[in-house]
Enzyme design. Structure first.
Site, PDB file in Angstrom:
ATOM      1  CG  ASN A 158      -0.767  -3.291   3.596  1.00 44.58           C
ATOM      2  OD1 ASN A 158      -1.974  -3.451   3.578  1.00 44.58           O
ATOM      3  ND2 ASN A 158       0.095  -4.298   3.613  1.00 44.58           N
ATOM      4  CG  ASP A 159       2.466   1.133   5.509  1.00 45.78           C
ATOM      5  OD1 ASP A 159       1.380   1.015   6.098  1.00 45.78           O
ATOM      6  OD2 ASP A 159       3.511   0.558   5.879  1.00 45.78           O
ATOM      7  CB  ILE A 160       2.874   2.971  -0.957  1.00 46.34           C
ATOM      8  CG1 ILE A 160       2.246   1.727  -1.594  1.00 46.34           C
ATOM      9  CG2 ILE A 160       4.231   2.668  -0.376  1.00 46.34           C
ATOM     10  CD1 ILE A 160       3.050   1.185  -2.766  1.00 46.34           C
ATOM     11  CB  SER A 191       0.653   3.219   8.691  1.00 42.94           C
ATOM     12  OG  SER A 191      -0.011   2.764   7.541  1.00 42.94           O
TER      13      SER A 191
END
Length: 259
Positions: free
Chosen positions: A217-219, A258
């Protein structure tokens, strides 16, 4: 702690030790619990370094050279790894521990995802693979949770046998431990020469026909570069949105840390 001549009571040393344990345990828990998201691998490495310091201190107290040397090695390696992870997310150690990154201070909006979502069936994904010459795979923590690294490795081997150039793009803080994804891929016998780090592959991503994001997700969140209100703003991301086609494999439509 248990010497009556110092504390004038047999139980006083034990009481002091118990009180110290409770106080420092409370302080440690309150320092670590608010930290989340991409900071977690940094904190794990830092706690590992602290355990080395404790071991080294015990070695000094017991005059045990082996404990002292072992603890010093663990502390130094953990500190160095924490610094490397901080550089990977473009933050300082002070900011990770005290800067509110991972707390409720951000303005992350929880709700329905913005934009439209296009769902595909496995047959469509196979057709994308058949027509592709360059494929990049971005593994995340979801890969570890699903324990599907062996299946993913089988698909990669099939693509390579068909003449497709396949690479894995690894983010420095993917997973929950430093090097988590590298260990999983090595366990699945993925060739090391097709595993590339984020800074090496980001500039070449527009040349890839298909990007497959597996449980991340965030990366791969573009908000890290475009949205100052995002909790991960400023963190480098694997820019899969620059590929010609990007497919995200997720078990649900839930957002990441995030949003």
């Amino acid at each position: 702690f248990l010497c009556p001549s110092i504390y004038h009571a047999q139980f006083a040393g034990t009481a002091c030790l118990a009180a110290s344990t409770v106080i420092w345990g409370f302080l440690g828990a309150n320092m670590v619990l608010p930290i989340g998201g991409a900071d977690m691998p940094v904190v794990v490495s830092l706690l590992n370094a602290f355990s080395g310091l404790a071991t080294s201190a015990a070695g000094f107290m017991l005059s045990n050279t082996l404990l002292t040397i072992t603890g010093a090695l663990v502390a130094s390696s953990g500190t160095l790894l924490s610094d490397i992870m901080c550089r990977g997310i473009n933050r300082s150690m002070y900011n990770v521990l005290l800067g509110g990154f991972g707390t409720d201070g951000g303005t992350t909006i929880v709700g329905a995802p913005a934009g439209s979502v296009t769902q595909i069936v496995p047959q469509t994904l196979v057709e994308l693979f058949v027509g592709a010459r360059h494929v990049v795979v971005v593994p995340g923590y979801g890969l570890a949770v699903a324990r599907c690294q062996q299946r993913l490795a089988e698909i990669v081997h099939l693509l390579c046998d068909a003449g497709v150039e396949v690479h894995f793009a690894i983010h420095p803080v993917a997973g929950r431990l430093p090097g988590h994804m590298n260990v999983l891929l090595a366990e699945a016998n993925v060739p090391y020469n097709i595993v590339r780090e984020m800074e090496d592959i980001n500039q070449e991503l527009p040349n890839y026909d298909v990007a497959i994001v597996v449980g991340a997700n965030d990366i791969v969140n573009p908000a890290s570069q475009t949205d100052p209100a995002s909790p991960i703003y400023g963190m480098p991301a694997i820019e899969v949105w620059r590929c010609k086609t990007c497919v995200v494999l997720k078990r649900s439509m839930a957002t990441g840390y995030s949003g």
